[in-house]
Scaffold this motif. Structure first.
Motif, PDB file in Angstrom:
ATOM      1  N   UNK A 102      -4.865  10.660   7.583  1.00 22.73           N
ATOM      2  CA  UNK A 102      -6.162  10.845   8.225  1.00 22.73           C
ATOM      3  C   UNK A 102      -6.421   9.962   9.419  1.00 22.73           C
ATOM      4  N   UNK A 103      -5.545   9.006   9.698  1.00 25.38           N
ATOM      5  CA  UNK A 103      -5.779   8.118  10.829  1.00 25.38           C
ATOM      6  C   UNK A 103      -5.006   6.822  10.712  1.00 25.38           C
ATOM      7  N   UNK A 104      -5.638   5.720  11.099  1.00 28.43           N
ATOM      8  CA  UNK A 104      -4.988   4.412  11.060  1.00 28.43           C
ATOM      9  C   UNK A 104      -6.062   3.350  10.860  1.00 28.43           C
ATOM     10  N   UNK A 105      -5.754   2.324  10.074  1.00 28.15           N
ATOM     11  CA  UNK A 105      -6.668   1.188   9.979  1.00 28.15           C
ATOM     12  C   UNK A 105      -5.910  -0.099  10.192  1.00 28.15           C
ATOM     13  N   UNK A 106      -6.659  -1.122  10.621  1.00 26.54           N
ATOM     14  CA  UNK A 106      -6.099  -2.439  10.863  1.00 26.54           C
ATOM     15  C   UNK A 106      -6.572  -3.362   9.758  1.00 26.54           C
ATOM     16  N   UNK A 107      -5.702  -4.273   9.323  1.00 25.60           N
ATOM     17  CA  UNK A 107      -6.059  -5.225   8.279  1.00 25.60           C
ATOM     18  C   UNK A 107      -5.435  -6.572   8.576  1.00 25.60           C
ATOM     19  N   UNK A 108      -6.225  -7.625   8.412  1.00 22.69           N
ATOM     20  CA  UNK A 108      -5.728  -8.991   8.532  1.00 22.69           C
ATOM     21  C   UNK A 108      -6.151  -9.775   7.304  1.00 22.69           C
ATOM     22  N   UNK A 109      -5.192 -10.397   6.632  1.00 22.14           N
ATOM     23  CA  UNK A 109      -5.465 -11.181   5.427  1.00 22.14           C
ATOM     24  C   UNK A 109      -4.833 -12.554   5.612  1.00 22.14           C
TER      25      UNK A 109
ATOM     26  N   UNK B 200      -6.017  -5.635  -0.688  1.00 23.59           N
ATOM     27  CA  UNK B 200      -6.943  -5.323   0.408  1.00 23.59           C
ATOM     28  C   UNK B 200      -6.551  -4.000   1.059  1.00 23.59           C
ATOM     29  N   UNK B 201      -5.266  -3.838   1.375  1.00 23.92           N
ATOM     30  CA  UNK B 201      -4.805  -2.608   2.031  1.00 23.92           C
ATOM     31  C   UNK B 201      -5.011  -1.389   1.134  1.00 23.92           C
ATOM     32  N   UNK B 202      -4.750  -1.548  -0.150  1.00 26.58           N
ATOM     33  CA  UNK B 202      -4.907  -0.439  -1.091  1.00 26.58           C
ATOM     34  C   UNK B 202      -6.367  -0.040  -1.235  1.00 26.58           C
ATOM     35  N   UNK B 203      -7.257  -1.035  -1.327  1.00 28.57           N
ATOM     36  CA  UNK B 203      -8.691  -0.742  -1.424  1.00 28.57           C
ATOM     37  C   UNK B 203      -9.199  -0.053  -0.164  1.00 28.57           C
ATOM     38  N   UNK B 204      -8.722  -0.514   1.000  1.00 32.87           N
ATOM     39  CA  UNK B 204      -9.153   0.083   2.265  1.00 32.87           C
ATOM     40  C   UNK B 204      -8.673   1.523   2.379  1.00 32.87           C
ATOM     41  N   UNK B 205      -7.408   1.757   2.040  1.00 29.60           N
ATOM     42  CA  UNK B 205      -6.877   3.124   2.126  1.00 29.60           C
ATOM     43  C   UNK B 205      -7.650   4.063   1.213  1.00 29.60           C
ATOM     44  N   UNK B 206      -7.943   3.619  -0.011  1.00 31.01           N
ATOM     45  CA  UNK B 206      -8.696   4.467  -0.940  1.00 31.01           C
ATOM     46  C   UNK B 206     -10.072   4.797  -0.381  1.00 31.01           C
ATOM     47  N   UNK B 207     -10.725   3.797   0.202  1.00 34.71           N
ATOM     48  CA  UNK B 207     -12.061   4.030   0.748  1.00 34.71           C
ATOM     49  C   UNK B 207     -12.017   4.956   1.950  1.00 34.71           C
TER      50      UNK B 207
ATOM     51  N   UNK C  97       0.819  -1.205   0.000  1.00 36.87           N
ATOM     52  CA  UNK C  97       0.000   0.000   0.000  1.00 36.87           C
ATOM     53  C   UNK C  97       0.857   1.261   0.000  1.00 36.87           C
ATOM     54  N   UNK C  98       2.130   1.150   0.358  1.00 36.59           N
ATOM     55  CA  UNK C  98       3.016   2.320   0.412  1.00 36.59           C
ATOM     56  C   UNK C  98       3.456   2.777  -0.976  1.00 36.59           C
ATOM     57  N   UNK C  99       3.256   1.956  -1.999  1.00 41.82           N
ATOM     58  CA  UNK C  99       3.642   2.344  -3.354  1.00 41.82           C
ATOM     59  C   UNK C  99       2.866   3.594  -3.761  1.00 41.82           C
TER      60      UNK C  99
END
Length: 369
Positions: free
Chosen positions: A330-337, A356-363, A300-302
């Motif tokens: 804007x904040x922080x999110x948690x992700x488990x895959x 998953x991380x990229x989709x979550x960050x965009x949303x 997701x850092x790309x």
């Protein structure tokens, strides 16, 4: 000629080396100090007058590894102190408690990603600062592999008083276990906890149960070889495997959320395990942010250099996982895959984690700004 005595250097309490920082700078200045200046990597980020000796201020630090300096002045005198190896994360990611809620658009996107994986997959993702999130197959149990090294570290830090100092054997073992995912270090820490790997597992399982991880089991050591949620979690596709270490996407993300909350003196880990201090949480997050691994969630850092990912992966022949915290402006999110396939799992699992991380960050960028 009258010699003016030098001003003693300030004592910096926060931030601390080998810890994350949300921008809080606290400490104590020498008598006679009238102003303090805060720098990050040599550049001024704040300046304020000081009436007494204590100082506490929030500053905006550049995201990433920084050296924080505090310079004090008074009556023509000046002195400085510096803290190295600080990991600065955005101030908007400071720990707080928010209610979880399902985001329908993100849920549809997550389900499509899971269905598109050749094998069994599970995902749990949630903005910890906004509450929105989604899950798919998040309560199915998977072989845990190295993801439970995060549970070992949490239990060790809850038992140890203070932060293991650099150069100590405990700091070396924790670094090897988290950063390099070393199995021998994990076993040594379990023995440190309970006298044996099985005894250590008992201690770890007790702590996990105390904070609501009901589908996780630490089972002995590693082979030496080269809380309820408003986001619906269920079992859609259960991998079939023998008994051993296991966990779920929901439990891994619950543990990570607990560590993050504890780093601000909040949450179930802070309440149930008072030995796990806010400094322990910031130290463990620093270790997780320096993990050396093939890109997974951190894909997701790309294109987003201001994003910090603190994560722990795990893999065996038929399973490959990653779980972590993604800090953004804007904040922080948690992700488990989590992924599993009887025929073996390869880099496609890493790609899924990144998507998953990229989709979550965009949303979350869209709904939280």
């Amino acid at each position: 000629m009258i010699l003016v005595p030098a001003l003693a250097p300030p004592t910096i309490e926060q931030p601390a080396s080998y810890q994350v920082s949300y921008g809080l700078v606290t400490g104590r200045a020498a008598r006679g100090t009238t102003r303090i200046v805060v720098t990050a990597n040599g550049k001024r980020v704040a300046s304020m007058p000081l009436a007494g000796r204590r100082f506490s201020l929030r500053v905006s630090l550049p995201v990433g590894d920084v050296t924080v300096g505090v310079t004090t002045t008074g009556r023509g005198r000046r002195s400085s102190a510096h803290v190295h190896d600080v990991l600065a994360v955005p101030p908007g990611s400071r720990p707080r408690v928010v209610a979880a809620r399902q985001d329908p658009l993100l849920a549809r996107r997550v389900r499509r990603l899971v269905r598109g994986f050749r094998g069994t997959a599970a995902v749990y993702v949630q903005s910890l600062t906004g509450g929105a999130g989604a899950a798919a197959n998040a309560r199915a149990t998977f072989p845990a592999a190295s993801t439970l090294k995060l549970a070992i570290a949490t239990t060790v830090l809850g038992r140890y008083v203070g932060i293991p100092p650099p150069g100590s054997s405990l700091h070396a073992l924790l670094t090897a276990m988290i950063v390099q995912s070393d199995n021998a270090a994990a076993n040594a820490l379990e023995v440190w906890l309970g006298g044996s790997t099985s005894g250590g597992s008992h201690e770890i399982n007790a702590l996990m149960r105390s904070i609501g991880l009901t589908d996780t089991e630490m089972y002995g050591g590693y082979e030496l070889r080269t809380l309820s949620s408003r986001i619906p979690v269920r079992v859609d596709d259960q991998p079939v495997y023998g008994y051993g270490k296991h966990t779920t996407a929901r439990d891994l993300t619950t543990l990570l959320r607990s560590i993050w909350l504890a780093s601000g003196g909040r949450g179930p880990l802070h309440a149930k395990q008072p030995g796990f201090t806010a400094a322990d949480g910031r130290y463990l997050l620093w270790l997780l942010a320096h993990v050396r691994d093939a890109p997974k969630l951190d894909r997701v850092r790309q294109g987003s250099p201001d994003v910090v990912v603190a994560h722990k992966a795990g893999w065996v022949n038929d399973a490959r996982h990653d779980a972590g915290l993604v800090f953004w402006r804007g904040g922080v999110f948690v992700a488990g895959v989590m992924t599993w396939s009887r025929g073996g799992v390869g880099p496609s699992a890493d790609v899924l984690a990144g998507r998953v991380a990229t989709a979550a960050l965009a949303r979350f960028r869209h709904i939280e700004g």
